[in-house]
Design a protein around this motif. Structure first.
Motif, PDB file in Angstrom:
ATOM      1  N   UNK A  48       0.806  -1.237   0.000  1.00 46.98           N
ATOM      2  CA  UNK A  48       0.000   0.000   0.000  1.00 46.98           C
ATOM      3  C   UNK A  48       0.838   1.286   0.000  1.00 46.98           C
ATOM      4  N   UNK A  49       1.594   1.512  -1.051  1.00 50.57           N
ATOM      5  CA  UNK A  49       2.368   2.744  -1.164  1.00 50.57           C
ATOM      6  C   UNK A  49       3.714   2.726  -0.473  1.00 50.57           C
ATOM      7  N   UNK A  50       4.064   1.627   0.159  1.00 49.39           N
ATOM      8  CA  UNK A  50       5.366   1.528   0.827  1.00 49.39           C
ATOM      9  C   UNK A  50       6.369   0.743   0.011  1.00 49.39           C
ATOM     10  N   UNK A  51       5.919   0.160  -1.114  1.00 47.69           N
ATOM     11  CA  UNK A  51       6.813  -0.605  -1.979  1.00 47.69           C
ATOM     12  C   UNK A  51       6.610  -0.164  -3.423  1.00 47.69           C
ATOM     13  N   UNK A  52       7.696  -0.145  -4.137  1.00 52.43           N
ATOM     14  CA  UNK A  52       7.692   0.266  -5.530  1.00 52.43           C
ATOM     15  C   UNK A  52       8.316  -0.838  -6.358  1.00 52.43           C
ATOM     16  N   UNK A  53       7.642  -1.188  -7.431  1.00 55.19           N
ATOM     17  CA  UNK A  53       8.113  -2.268  -8.291  1.00 55.19           C
ATOM     18  C   UNK A  53       8.951  -1.695  -9.424  1.00 55.19           C
ATOM     19  N   UNK A  54      10.029  -2.395  -9.738  1.00 59.30           N
ATOM     20  CA  UNK A  54      10.955  -1.957 -10.781  1.00 59.30           C
ATOM     21  C   UNK A  54      11.349  -3.179 -11.603  1.00 59.30           C
ATOM     22  N   UNK A  55      11.140  -3.116 -12.905  1.00 60.22           N
ATOM     23  CA  UNK A  55      11.571  -4.197 -13.787  1.00 60.22           C
ATOM     24  C   UNK A  55      13.095  -4.204 -13.798  1.00 60.22           C
ATOM     25  N   UNK A  56      13.699  -5.333 -13.450  1.00 58.73           N
ATOM     26  CA  UNK A  56      15.154  -5.343 -13.310  1.00 58.73           C
ATOM     27  C   UNK A  56      15.871  -5.252 -14.657  1.00 58.73           C
ATOM     28  N   UNK A  57      17.090  -4.749 -14.600  1.00 58.96           N
ATOM     29  CA  UNK A  57      17.870  -4.464 -15.809  1.00 58.96           C
ATOM     30  C   UNK A  57      18.173  -5.717 -16.624  1.00 58.96           C
ATOM     31  N   UNK A  58      18.346  -6.848 -15.977  1.00 56.61           N
ATOM     32  CA  UNK A  58      18.607  -8.081 -16.719  1.00 56.61           C
ATOM     33  C   UNK A  58      17.476  -8.346 -17.704  1.00 56.61           C
ATOM     34  N   UNK A  59      16.249  -8.241 -17.227  1.00 55.97           N
ATOM     35  CA  UNK A  59      15.100  -8.538 -18.078  1.00 55.97           C
ATOM     36  C   UNK A  59      14.868  -7.455 -19.134  1.00 55.97           C
ATOM     37  N   UNK A  60      15.154  -6.205 -18.798  1.00 55.60           N
ATOM     38  CA  UNK A  60      15.065  -5.146 -19.798  1.00 55.60           C
ATOM     39  C   UNK A  60      16.079  -5.413 -20.911  1.00 55.60           C
ATOM     40  N   UNK A  61      17.322  -5.711 -20.527  1.00 52.56           N
ATOM     41  CA  UNK A  61      18.373  -5.979 -21.522  1.00 52.56           C
ATOM     42  C   UNK A  61      18.038  -7.209 -22.365  1.00 52.56           C
ATOM     43  N   UNK A  62      17.526  -8.236 -21.721  1.00 49.77           N
ATOM     44  CA  UNK A  62      17.160  -9.454 -22.451  1.00 49.77           C
ATOM     45  C   UNK A  62      16.071  -9.172 -23.481  1.00 49.77           C
ATOM     46  N   UNK A  63      15.028  -8.447 -23.060  1.00 44.87           N
ATOM     47  CA  UNK A  63      13.925  -8.153 -23.971  1.00 44.87           C
ATOM     48  C   UNK A  63      14.352  -7.195 -25.082  1.00 44.87           C
ATOM     49  N   UNK A  64      15.208  -6.236 -24.743  1.00 42.13           N
ATOM     50  CA  UNK A  64      15.736  -5.343 -25.767  1.00 42.13           C
ATOM     51  C   UNK A  64      16.475  -6.149 -26.832  1.00 42.13           C
ATOM     52  N   UNK A  65      17.268  -7.100 -26.391  1.00 39.36           N
ATOM     53  CA  UNK A  65      18.011  -7.947 -27.331  1.00 39.36           C
ATOM     54  C   UNK A  65      17.055  -8.783 -28.189  1.00 39.36           C
ATOM     55  N   UNK A  66      16.073  -9.410 -27.553  1.00 32.94           N
ATOM     56  CA  UNK A  66      15.134 -10.259 -28.290  1.00 32.94           C
ATOM     57  C   UNK A  66      14.356  -9.486 -29.351  1.00 32.94           C
ATOM     58  N   UNK A  67      13.976  -8.270 -29.013  1.00 34.93           N
ATOM     59  CA  UNK A  67      13.120  -7.482 -29.907  1.00 34.93           C
ATOM     60  C   UNK A  67      13.924  -6.676 -30.929  1.00 34.93           C
ATOM     61  N   UNK A  68      15.067  -6.131 -30.516  1.00 31.34           N
ATOM     62  CA  UNK A  68      15.765  -5.153 -31.348  1.00 31.34           C
ATOM     63  C   UNK A  68      17.122  -5.611 -31.887  1.00 31.34           C
ATOM     64  N   UNK A  69      17.527  -6.839 -31.654  1.00 32.96           N
ATOM     65  CA  UNK A  69      18.886  -7.276 -32.006  1.00 32.96           C
ATOM     66  C   UNK A  69      19.241  -7.066 -33.475  1.00 32.96           C
ATOM     67  N   UNK A  70      18.276  -7.079 -34.371  1.00 35.86           N
ATOM     68  CA  UNK A  70      18.554  -6.900 -35.793  1.00 35.86           C
ATOM     69  C   UNK A  70      18.376  -5.457 -36.263  1.00 35.86           C
ATOM     70  N   UNK A  71      18.000  -4.587 -35.363  1.00 36.37           N
ATOM     71  CA  UNK A  71      17.824  -3.178 -35.721  1.00 36.37           C
ATOM     72  C   UNK A  71      19.202  -2.547 -35.937  1.00 36.37           C
ATOM     73  N   UNK A  72      19.353  -1.675 -36.927  1.00 36.97           N
ATOM     74  CA  UNK A  72      20.661  -1.079 -37.184  1.00 36.97           C
ATOM     75  C   UNK A  72      21.207  -0.233 -36.029  1.00 36.97           C
TER      76      UNK A  72
END
Length: 91
Positions: A48-72
């Motif tokens: 109830x407002x005392x905790x904040x959720x943050x998507x961790x960098x490992x998963x952001x980097x992984x998803x960036x790679x999966x989606x954008x790896x072929x982008x110039x």
């Protein structure tokens, strides 16, 4: 924290914090990193407002790679992520 009790996960986690750290439920703010799973992001409801959720960098980097790896500009995006520059990453 390794959850083994019968109480809900976040209740057990809060008990663990109280037992092992200088945790005050009325003052302490928590930042919970996770992979986007619903049970993890639910911490915001449980705390109830005392905790904040943050998507961790490992998963952001992984998803960036999966989606954008072929982008110039993938290497530029990856560098922006590594340098903690979200504006450049999005542009």
């Amino acid at each position: 924290y390794f959850h083994t009790g019968s109480e809900p996960f976040w209740e057990g986690f809060e008990s663990f914090l109280e037992q092992h750290y200088d945790y005050d439920a009325t003052k302490t703010k928590l930042v919970i990193n996770g992979d986007g799973a619903g049970w993890i992001s639910a911490c915001q409801d449980d705390f109830k407002g005392r905790a904040f959720y943050h998507l961790d960098r490992f998963h952001v980097a992984r998803d960036l790679h999966l989606i954008m790896k072929d982008h110039p500009r993938y290497s530029t995006m990856r560098r922006a992520l590594n340098e903690n520059d979200p504006e450049r990453l999005i542009v």
